[in-house]
Design a protein around this motif. Sequence first.
Motif, mmCIF file in Angstrom:
data_model
loop_
_atom_site.group_PDB
_atom_site.id
_atom_site.type_symbol
_atom_site.label_atom_id
_atom_site.label_comp_id
_atom_site.label_asym_id
_atom_site.label_seq_id
_atom_site.Cartn_x
_atom_site.Cartn_y
_atom_site.Cartn_z
ATOM 1 N N GLU A 1 32.523 -37.612 39.662
ATOM 2 C CA GLU A 1 33.475 -37.415 38.603
ATOM 3 C C GLU A 1 34.781 -37.825 38.568
ATOM 4 O O GLU A 1 35.351 -38.391 37.642
ATOM 5 C CB GLU A 1 33.419 -35.927 38.225
ATOM 6 C CG GLU A 1 31.890 -35.362 37.868
ATOM 7 C CD GLU A 1 32.107 -33.758 37.804
ATOM 8 O OE1 GLU A 1 33.309 -33.210 37.311
ATOM 9 O OE2 GLU A 1 31.165 -33.230 37.348
ATOM 10 N N LEU A 2 35.416 -37.746 40.062
ATOM 11 C CA LEU A 2 36.701 -38.057 40.245
ATOM 12 C C LEU A 2 36.803 -39.587 40.047
ATOM 13 O O LEU A 2 37.774 -40.101 39.469
ATOM 14 C CB LEU A 2 37.156 -37.679 41.681
ATOM 15 C CG LEU A 2 38.660 -37.947 42.084
ATOM 16 C CD1 LEU A 2 39.836 -37.561 41.103
ATOM 17 C CD2 LEU A 2 38.808 -37.569 43.434
ATOM 18 N N VAL A 3 35.902 -40.469 40.600
ATOM 19 C CA VAL A 3 35.790 -41.900 40.586
ATOM 20 C C VAL A 3 35.856 -42.299 39.366
ATOM 21 O O VAL A 3 36.608 -43.125 38.929
ATOM 22 C CB VAL A 3 34.606 -42.208 41.302
ATOM 23 C CG1 VAL A 3 34.377 -43.764 41.360
ATOM 24 C CG2 VAL A 3 34.715 -41.990 43.001
ATOM 25 N N ASN A 4 34.970 -41.676 38.401
ATOM 26 C CA ASN A 4 34.805 -42.120 37.156
ATOM 27 C C ASN A 4 36.118 -41.784 36.408
ATOM 28 O O ASN A 4 36.389 -42.407 35.190
ATOM 29 C CB ASN A 4 33.661 -41.244 36.284
ATOM 30 C CG ASN A 4 32.298 -41.824 37.032
ATOM 31 O OD1 ASN A 4 32.164 -42.802 37.313
ATOM 32 N ND2 ASN A 4 31.354 -40.905 36.877
ATOM 33 N N SER A 5 36.917 -40.857 36.904
ATOM 34 C CA SER A 5 38.140 -40.529 35.823
ATOM 35 C C SER A 5 39.326 -41.288 36.357
ATOM 36 O O SER A 5 40.236 -41.690 35.584
ATOM 37 C CB SER A 5 38.578 -39.135 36.191
ATOM 38 O OG SER A 5 37.601 -38.139 36.048
#
Length: 405
Positions: free
Chosen positions: A217-221
Amino acid sequence: MPLFRKISHTLFFLSLISPFCHGEPQLITLEPTTGEGEAHHNKHIERQQTVIDKENSDLYYSGDLICNSVSCYPKVFEPLADWQEIKPLQQVPKGLDIRINMDTGRKETKIIEKNIPDPKMVDISHEFVDDFRDLNEAMKQNEENKIIQILDKLDEYAHDYKHGSKIIKYEQDVLSELMLSKVYGDKVKEISARVLSGCLRNNPPAIQIYNPRYVDELVNSLIFEKNPIVLKRYLGVLQTVADKASNSSNLFTNLLKVYKGDIDNQIKLRVLEILSDLELSDARGKGLVKRSVNGKDDKNEPTLQQWFNEFSTNIQNSQLDEYHLKRFFHTLVNIKKEGGSNVKVSKDFLNWLSKQTEERKEALNDDLAKRDLEQYEFNKKLIESRHLLFGNPLADRIKNFNDEF
Protein backbone atom coordinates in the motif's frame (compact mmCIF):
# COMPACT_ATOMS: atom_id res chain seq x y z
CA MET A 1 1.39 -55.82 59.50
CA PRO A 2 3.83 -54.50 62.17
CA LEU A 3 3.20 -50.91 63.17
CA PHE A 4 6.65 -49.62 62.11
CA ARG A 5 6.12 -51.02 58.58
CA LYS A 6 2.76 -49.21 58.26
CA ILE A 7 4.41 -45.96 59.36
CA SER A 8 7.26 -46.47 56.92
CA HIS A 9 4.89 -47.07 53.99
CA THR A 10 2.72 -44.10 54.95
CA LEU A 11 5.69 -41.73 55.12
CA PHE A 12 7.04 -42.99 51.80
CA PHE A 13 3.64 -42.41 50.12
CA LEU A 14 3.50 -38.89 51.54
CA SER A 15 6.97 -38.20 50.20
CA LEU A 16 5.74 -39.11 46.70
CA ILE A 17 2.59 -36.98 46.66
CA SER A 18 3.85 -33.96 48.59
CA PRO A 19 5.47 -32.23 45.56
CA PHE A 20 2.08 -32.17 43.79
CA CYS A 21 0.29 -30.17 46.50
CA HIS A 22 -0.55 -26.53 45.85
CA GLY A 23 1.86 -23.93 47.17
CA GLU A 24 5.50 -24.39 48.06
CA PRO A 25 6.63 -28.03 48.21
CA GLN A 26 6.92 -29.33 51.78
CA LEU A 27 10.06 -31.36 52.30
CA ILE A 28 9.63 -34.48 54.41
CA THR A 29 12.71 -36.03 56.01
CA LEU A 30 12.33 -39.72 56.73
CA GLU A 31 14.11 -41.15 59.76
CA PRO A 32 16.14 -44.29 59.03
CA THR A 33 14.16 -47.48 59.45
CA THR A 34 15.46 -50.77 60.63
CA GLY A 35 14.84 -54.41 60.04
CA GLU A 36 12.34 -55.66 57.52
CA GLY A 37 10.85 -52.20 56.90
CA GLU A 38 14.22 -50.75 55.91
CA ALA A 39 14.97 -53.56 53.47
CA HIS A 40 11.56 -53.24 51.82
CA HIS A 41 11.92 -49.44 51.59
CA ASN A 42 15.38 -49.65 50.02
CA LYS A 43 14.26 -52.18 47.41
CA HIS A 44 11.35 -49.89 46.43
CA ILE A 45 13.66 -46.89 46.00
CA GLU A 46 16.14 -48.98 44.02
CA ARG A 47 13.43 -50.20 41.60
CA GLN A 48 12.06 -46.65 41.18
CA GLN A 49 15.54 -45.18 40.54
CA THR A 50 16.28 -47.88 37.96
CA VAL A 51 13.17 -46.92 36.00
CA ILE A 52 14.01 -43.19 36.12
CA ASP A 53 17.63 -43.71 35.12
CA LYS A 54 16.65 -45.96 32.23
CA GLU A 55 14.05 -43.48 31.02
CA ASN A 56 16.41 -40.48 31.18
CA SER A 57 19.67 -42.17 30.20
CA ASP A 58 19.87 -40.62 26.70
CA LEU A 59 18.64 -37.14 27.66
CA TYR A 60 20.93 -34.13 27.44
CA TYR A 61 20.60 -30.34 27.64
CA SER A 62 20.92 -28.23 24.51
CA GLY A 63 20.49 -24.55 25.35
CA ASP A 64 16.88 -24.10 26.47
CA LEU A 65 15.93 -27.59 25.29
CA ILE A 66 16.10 -31.13 26.64
CA CYS A 67 16.89 -33.60 23.88
CA ASN A 68 17.32 -37.27 23.17
CA SER A 69 18.22 -39.14 20.00
CA VAL A 70 14.70 -38.66 18.61
CA SER A 71 13.41 -35.20 19.56
CA CYS A 72 13.68 -32.17 21.85
CA TYR A 73 11.33 -30.31 24.15
CA PRO A 74 11.61 -27.12 26.26
CA LYS A 75 13.60 -27.26 29.48
CA VAL A 76 11.00 -25.05 31.17
CA PHE A 77 7.47 -26.47 30.99
CA GLU A 78 5.04 -24.23 29.09
CA PRO A 79 1.60 -24.59 30.71
CA LEU A 80 -1.73 -24.33 28.93
CA ALA A 81 -5.34 -24.38 30.07
CA ASP A 82 -5.55 -28.13 29.34
CA TRP A 83 -3.73 -30.96 31.08
CA GLN A 84 -0.29 -31.74 29.62
CA GLU A 85 2.25 -34.36 30.54
CA ILE A 86 5.40 -33.17 32.31
CA LYS A 87 8.35 -34.66 30.46
CA PRO A 88 11.49 -35.94 32.20
CA LEU A 89 13.77 -33.27 33.73
CA GLN A 90 11.42 -30.40 32.83
CA GLN A 91 11.31 -27.45 35.21
CA VAL A 92 7.70 -26.69 36.23
CA PRO A 93 6.74 -23.09 37.11
CA LYS A 94 5.01 -22.40 40.41
CA GLY A 95 1.28 -21.95 40.85
CA LEU A 96 0.03 -24.71 38.54
CA ASP A 97 -2.47 -27.52 38.98
CA ILE A 98 -0.63 -30.88 39.12
CA ARG A 99 -1.97 -34.41 39.08
CA ILE A 100 -0.96 -38.00 38.30
CA ASN A 101 -2.78 -39.52 35.36
CA MET A 102 -4.07 -42.82 36.74
CA ASP A 103 -4.12 -44.41 33.28
CA THR A 104 -0.52 -43.59 32.34
CA GLY A 105 1.07 -43.03 35.74
CA ARG A 106 2.58 -39.79 34.41
CA LYS A 107 2.57 -36.35 36.05
CA GLU A 108 0.41 -33.75 34.31
CA THR A 109 -0.18 -30.08 34.91
CA LYS A 110 -2.21 -27.11 33.69
CA ILE A 111 -2.91 -23.48 34.54
CA ILE A 112 -5.23 -23.08 37.52
CA GLU A 113 -8.50 -21.86 36.07
CA LYS A 114 -8.73 -18.75 38.20
CA ASN A 115 -5.32 -17.67 36.85
CA ILE A 116 -6.22 -18.05 33.16
CA PRO A 117 -5.86 -14.57 31.62
CA ASP A 118 -8.72 -12.95 29.78
CA PRO A 119 -8.10 -13.69 26.05
CA LYS A 120 -9.18 -10.15 25.23
CA MET A 121 -6.33 -8.78 27.32
CA VAL A 122 -3.54 -11.09 26.18
CA ASP A 123 -2.60 -9.22 23.01
CA ILE A 124 -2.67 -5.67 24.37
CA SER A 125 -0.35 -5.95 27.34
CA HIS A 126 2.29 -3.29 26.62
CA GLU A 127 3.33 0.06 28.02
CA PHE A 128 1.35 2.12 25.53
CA VAL A 129 -2.09 0.58 25.90
CA ASP A 130 -3.58 3.76 27.34
CA ASP A 131 -2.01 5.93 24.63
CA PHE A 132 -3.40 3.81 21.82
CA ARG A 133 -6.80 3.58 23.49
CA ASP A 134 -6.86 7.39 23.58
CA LEU A 135 -5.63 7.46 19.99
CA ASN A 136 -8.43 5.21 18.78
CA GLU A 137 -10.96 7.30 20.66
CA ALA A 138 -9.58 10.49 19.10
CA MET A 139 -9.86 8.87 15.67
CA LYS A 140 -13.52 8.02 16.32
CA GLN A 141 -14.19 11.61 17.34
CA ASN A 142 -12.07 12.93 14.45
CA GLU A 143 -9.99 15.04 16.85
CA GLU A 144 -6.97 15.64 14.67
CA ASN A 145 -5.08 17.86 17.14
CA LYS A 146 -5.33 15.20 19.84
CA ILE A 147 -4.16 12.55 17.37
CA ILE A 148 -1.08 14.66 16.60
CA GLN A 149 -0.42 15.19 20.30
CA ILE A 150 -0.51 11.45 21.07
CA LEU A 151 1.65 10.57 18.04
CA ASP A 152 4.24 13.14 19.13
CA LYS A 153 4.44 11.42 22.51
CA LEU A 154 4.82 7.98 20.93
CA ASP A 155 7.57 9.25 18.65
CA GLU A 156 9.77 9.80 21.72
CA TYR A 157 9.77 6.04 22.42
CA ALA A 158 9.74 4.67 18.87
CA HIS A 159 13.52 4.56 18.49
CA ASP A 160 13.94 2.33 21.54
CA TYR A 161 14.56 -1.27 20.44
CA LYS A 162 12.11 -2.93 22.84
CA HIS A 163 9.44 -0.25 22.66
CA GLY A 164 9.64 -0.18 18.86
CA SER A 165 9.15 -3.94 18.65
CA LYS A 166 6.10 -3.84 20.92
CA ILE A 167 4.49 -0.96 19.04
CA ILE A 168 4.90 -2.80 15.72
CA LYS A 169 3.69 -6.09 17.20
CA TYR A 170 0.51 -4.72 18.71
CA GLU A 171 -0.27 -1.40 17.01
CA GLN A 172 1.06 -1.47 13.44
CA ASP A 173 -2.48 -1.53 12.05
CA VAL A 174 -3.58 1.81 13.48
CA LEU A 175 -0.27 3.53 12.68
CA SER A 176 -0.28 2.26 9.09
CA GLU A 177 -3.89 3.35 8.70
CA LEU A 178 -3.00 6.87 9.83
CA MET A 179 0.12 7.02 7.65
CA LEU A 180 -1.82 6.09 4.51
CA SER A 181 -4.98 7.94 5.47
CA LYS A 182 -7.04 9.89 2.97
CA VAL A 183 -9.09 11.42 5.78
CA TYR A 184 -6.52 13.20 7.93
CA GLY A 185 -4.13 15.98 7.00
CA ASP A 186 -0.44 15.84 6.07
CA LYS A 187 0.71 16.43 9.65
CA VAL A 188 -0.96 13.21 10.87
CA LYS A 189 0.50 11.22 7.95
CA GLU A 190 3.97 12.68 8.48
CA ILE A 191 4.14 11.96 12.24
CA SER A 192 2.65 8.46 12.00
CA ALA A 193 5.20 7.62 9.29
CA ARG A 194 7.92 9.03 11.52
CA VAL A 195 6.81 6.78 14.39
CA LEU A 196 6.75 3.72 12.13
CA SER A 197 10.16 4.53 10.69
CA GLY A 198 11.61 4.93 14.19
CA CYS A 199 10.16 1.59 15.28
CA LEU A 200 11.45 -0.29 12.23
CA ARG A 201 14.90 1.19 11.68
CA ASN A 202 17.70 -1.16 12.82
CA ASN A 203 15.10 -3.40 14.47
CA PRO A 204 15.02 -6.83 12.74
CA PRO A 205 12.29 -8.35 14.99
CA ALA A 206 9.98 -5.41 14.22
CA ILE A 207 10.76 -5.58 10.49
CA GLN A 208 10.06 -9.30 10.43
CA ILE A 209 6.52 -8.94 11.82
CA TYR A 210 5.55 -5.88 9.79
CA ASN A 211 2.71 -6.81 7.45
CA PRO A 212 3.78 -6.88 3.74
CA ARG A 213 0.29 -5.67 2.83
CA TYR A 214 1.15 -2.26 4.28
CA VAL A 215 4.42 -2.24 2.31
CA ASP A 216 2.49 -2.74 -0.94
CA GLU A 217 0.00 0.00 0.00
CA LEU A 218 2.90 2.32 0.79
CA VAL A 219 4.56 1.60 -2.58
CA ASN A 220 1.29 2.42 -4.35
CA SER A 221 0.96 5.69 -2.41
CA LEU A 222 4.38 7.02 -3.43
CA ILE A 223 3.38 8.32 -6.84
CA PHE A 224 0.26 10.09 -5.52
CA GLU A 225 1.87 11.93 -2.60
CA LYS A 226 2.43 15.60 -3.43
CA ASN A 227 3.80 16.81 -0.10
CA PRO A 228 7.62 16.43 -0.20
CA ILE A 229 7.88 16.17 3.61
CA VAL A 230 5.36 13.33 3.76
CA LEU A 231 7.04 11.68 0.75
CA LYS A 232 10.40 11.74 2.55
CA ARG A 233 8.79 10.04 5.55
CA TYR A 234 7.20 7.43 3.29
CA LEU A 235 10.60 6.67 1.76
CA GLY A 236 12.09 6.49 5.24
CA VAL A 237 9.62 3.75 6.18
CA LEU A 238 10.05 1.99 2.85
CA GLN A 239 13.82 1.91 3.21
CA THR A 240 13.46 -0.41 6.21
CA VAL A 241 10.96 -2.83 4.61
CA ALA A 242 11.36 -2.52 0.81
CA ASP A 243 12.45 -6.14 0.44
CA LYS A 244 9.03 -7.22 1.80
CA ALA A 245 7.22 -5.76 -1.23
CA SER A 246 5.34 -8.54 -3.02
CA ASN A 247 5.65 -6.97 -6.49
CA SER A 248 9.24 -5.96 -7.28
CA SER A 249 8.29 -4.54 -10.69
CA ASN A 250 5.75 -2.21 -9.11
CA LEU A 251 8.31 -1.22 -6.46
CA PHE A 252 10.95 -0.27 -9.04
CA THR A 253 8.48 1.43 -11.35
CA ASN A 254 7.14 3.69 -8.61
CA LEU A 255 10.58 4.45 -7.19
CA LEU A 256 11.73 5.39 -10.68
CA LYS A 257 8.73 7.71 -11.13
CA VAL A 258 9.53 9.40 -7.83
CA TYR A 259 13.18 9.72 -8.80
CA LYS A 260 12.41 11.30 -12.17
CA GLY A 261 9.85 13.68 -10.71
CA ASP A 262 10.42 17.39 -10.15
CA ILE A 263 11.55 17.01 -6.55
CA ASP A 264 14.40 18.05 -4.27
CA ASN A 265 17.71 16.28 -4.12
CA GLN A 266 17.07 14.79 -0.67
CA ILE A 267 14.24 12.70 -2.08
CA LYS A 268 16.43 11.53 -4.97
CA LEU A 269 19.08 10.46 -2.45
CA ARG A 270 16.45 8.55 -0.44
CA VAL A 271 15.43 6.64 -3.55
CA LEU A 272 19.06 5.81 -4.36
CA GLU A 273 19.56 4.63 -0.76
CA ILE A 274 16.65 2.19 -1.13
CA LEU A 275 17.94 0.93 -4.48
CA SER A 276 21.43 0.58 -3.07
CA ASP A 277 20.15 -1.39 -0.07
CA LEU A 278 18.23 -3.72 -2.37
CA GLU A 279 21.29 -4.20 -4.57
CA LEU A 280 23.66 -4.98 -1.72
CA SER A 281 21.22 -7.26 0.08
CA ASP A 282 20.12 -8.79 -3.25
CA ALA A 283 16.73 -9.42 -1.69
CA ARG A 284 14.95 -12.08 -3.75
CA GLY A 285 16.54 -10.85 -6.98
CA LYS A 286 15.36 -7.25 -6.54
CA GLY A 287 18.84 -5.77 -6.98
CA LEU A 288 19.61 -3.28 -9.73
CA VAL A 289 22.05 -5.53 -11.55
CA LYS A 290 19.71 -8.51 -11.84
CA ARG A 291 16.77 -6.34 -12.85
CA SER A 292 18.76 -4.50 -15.50
CA VAL A 293 20.20 -7.72 -16.90
CA ASN A 294 16.88 -9.57 -16.89
CA GLY A 295 14.98 -6.58 -18.26
CA LYS A 296 17.50 -5.41 -20.85
CA ASP A 297 14.88 -5.64 -23.60
CA ASP A 298 12.46 -3.44 -21.65
CA LYS A 299 12.77 0.12 -22.94
CA ASN A 300 11.20 1.48 -19.76
CA GLU A 301 13.79 -0.25 -17.55
CA PRO A 302 16.91 1.90 -16.91
CA THR A 303 20.14 0.36 -18.14
CA LEU A 304 23.15 -0.42 -15.98
CA GLN A 305 24.88 2.59 -17.56
CA GLN A 306 22.06 4.92 -16.50
CA TRP A 307 22.14 3.64 -12.91
CA PHE A 308 25.92 3.89 -12.84
CA ASN A 309 25.69 7.51 -13.96
CA GLU A 310 23.19 8.35 -11.22
CA PHE A 311 25.20 6.76 -8.41
CA SER A 312 28.57 8.05 -9.67
CA THR A 313 27.15 11.58 -9.77
CA ASN A 314 25.52 11.52 -6.34
CA ILE A 315 28.49 9.90 -4.59
CA GLN A 316 30.42 13.10 -5.33
CA ASN A 317 28.02 15.11 -3.17
CA SER A 318 30.16 16.70 -0.46
CA GLN A 319 27.23 16.44 1.98
CA LEU A 320 27.11 12.65 1.70
CA ASP A 321 28.20 10.96 4.92
CA GLU A 322 30.71 8.09 5.05
CA TYR A 323 28.06 5.42 5.60
CA HIS A 324 26.15 6.30 2.42
CA LEU A 325 29.37 6.88 0.51
CA LYS A 326 30.34 3.28 1.27
CA ARG A 327 26.92 1.97 0.24
CA PHE A 328 26.94 3.90 -3.04
CA PHE A 329 30.51 2.88 -3.80
CA HIS A 330 29.78 -0.84 -3.24
CA THR A 331 26.77 -0.46 -5.54
CA LEU A 332 28.96 1.10 -8.23
CA VAL A 333 31.42 -1.78 -7.86
CA ASN A 334 28.60 -4.31 -8.40
CA ILE A 335 27.32 -2.50 -11.48
CA LYS A 336 30.77 -2.10 -13.01
CA LYS A 337 31.68 -5.75 -12.40
CA GLU A 338 28.49 -6.88 -14.13
CA GLY A 339 28.62 -4.38 -17.02
CA GLY A 340 32.37 -4.53 -17.59
CA SER A 341 33.61 -2.43 -20.48
CA ASN A 342 30.02 -1.69 -21.54
CA VAL A 343 29.64 0.58 -18.50
CA LYS A 344 31.58 3.77 -19.19
CA VAL A 345 33.11 5.82 -16.38
CA SER A 346 32.91 9.61 -16.56
CA LYS A 347 35.95 11.86 -16.20
CA ASP A 348 34.33 13.67 -13.26
CA PHE A 349 33.96 10.41 -11.35
CA LEU A 350 37.57 9.40 -12.07
CA ASN A 351 38.78 12.79 -10.81
CA TRP A 352 36.74 12.39 -7.64
CA LEU A 353 38.07 8.85 -7.20
CA SER A 354 41.65 10.11 -7.66
CA LYS A 355 41.21 12.68 -4.87
CA GLN A 356 39.61 10.08 -2.60
CA THR A 357 42.52 7.73 -3.27
CA GLU A 358 45.11 10.29 -2.17
CA GLU A 359 43.16 11.16 0.99
CA ARG A 360 42.65 7.54 1.96
CA LYS A 361 46.28 6.64 1.32
CA GLU A 362 47.21 9.06 4.08
CA ALA A 363 44.61 7.46 6.34
CA LEU A 364 46.13 4.01 5.76
CA ASN A 365 49.39 5.23 7.28
CA ASP A 366 47.63 6.55 10.38
CA ASP A 367 48.08 4.10 13.28
CA LEU A 368 44.79 5.18 14.84
CA ALA A 369 42.92 4.55 11.59
CA LYS A 370 44.25 0.98 11.46
CA ARG A 371 42.30 0.19 14.62
CA ASP A 372 39.05 0.57 12.67
CA LEU A 373 39.46 -2.58 10.58
CA GLU A 374 36.25 -2.10 8.58
CA GLN A 375 37.22 1.44 7.56
CA TYR A 376 40.79 0.32 6.84
CA GLU A 377 39.60 -2.43 4.49
CA PHE A 378 37.21 -0.08 2.70
CA ASN A 379 39.97 2.46 2.12
CA LYS A 380 42.17 -0.26 0.63
CA LYS A 381 39.34 -1.44 -1.63
CA LEU A 382 38.64 2.07 -2.91
CA ILE A 383 42.34 2.70 -3.64
CA GLU A 384 42.78 -0.61 -5.47
CA SER A 385 39.61 -0.18 -7.54
CA ARG A 386 40.75 3.14 -8.97
CA HIS A 387 42.81 1.39 -11.66
CA LEU A 388 41.84 -2.28 -11.36
CA LEU A 389 38.11 -1.74 -11.83
CA PHE A 390 37.28 1.82 -12.85
CA GLY A 391 40.46 2.73 -14.69
CA ASN A 392 43.23 1.04 -16.62
CA PRO A 393 44.50 -2.19 -14.96
CA LEU A 394 47.81 -1.75 -16.81
CA ALA A 395 48.31 1.59 -15.10
CA ASP A 396 47.99 -0.13 -11.74
CA ARG A 397 50.62 -2.70 -12.65
CA ILE A 398 53.00 0.01 -13.89
CA LYS A 399 52.45 2.04 -10.74
CA ASN A 400 53.11 -0.95 -8.48
CA PHE A 401 56.29 -1.72 -10.47
CA ASN A 402 57.51 1.85 -10.03
CA ASP A 403 56.71 1.77 -6.30
CA GLU A 404 58.70 -1.43 -5.88
CA PHE A 405 61.59 -0.09 -7.98
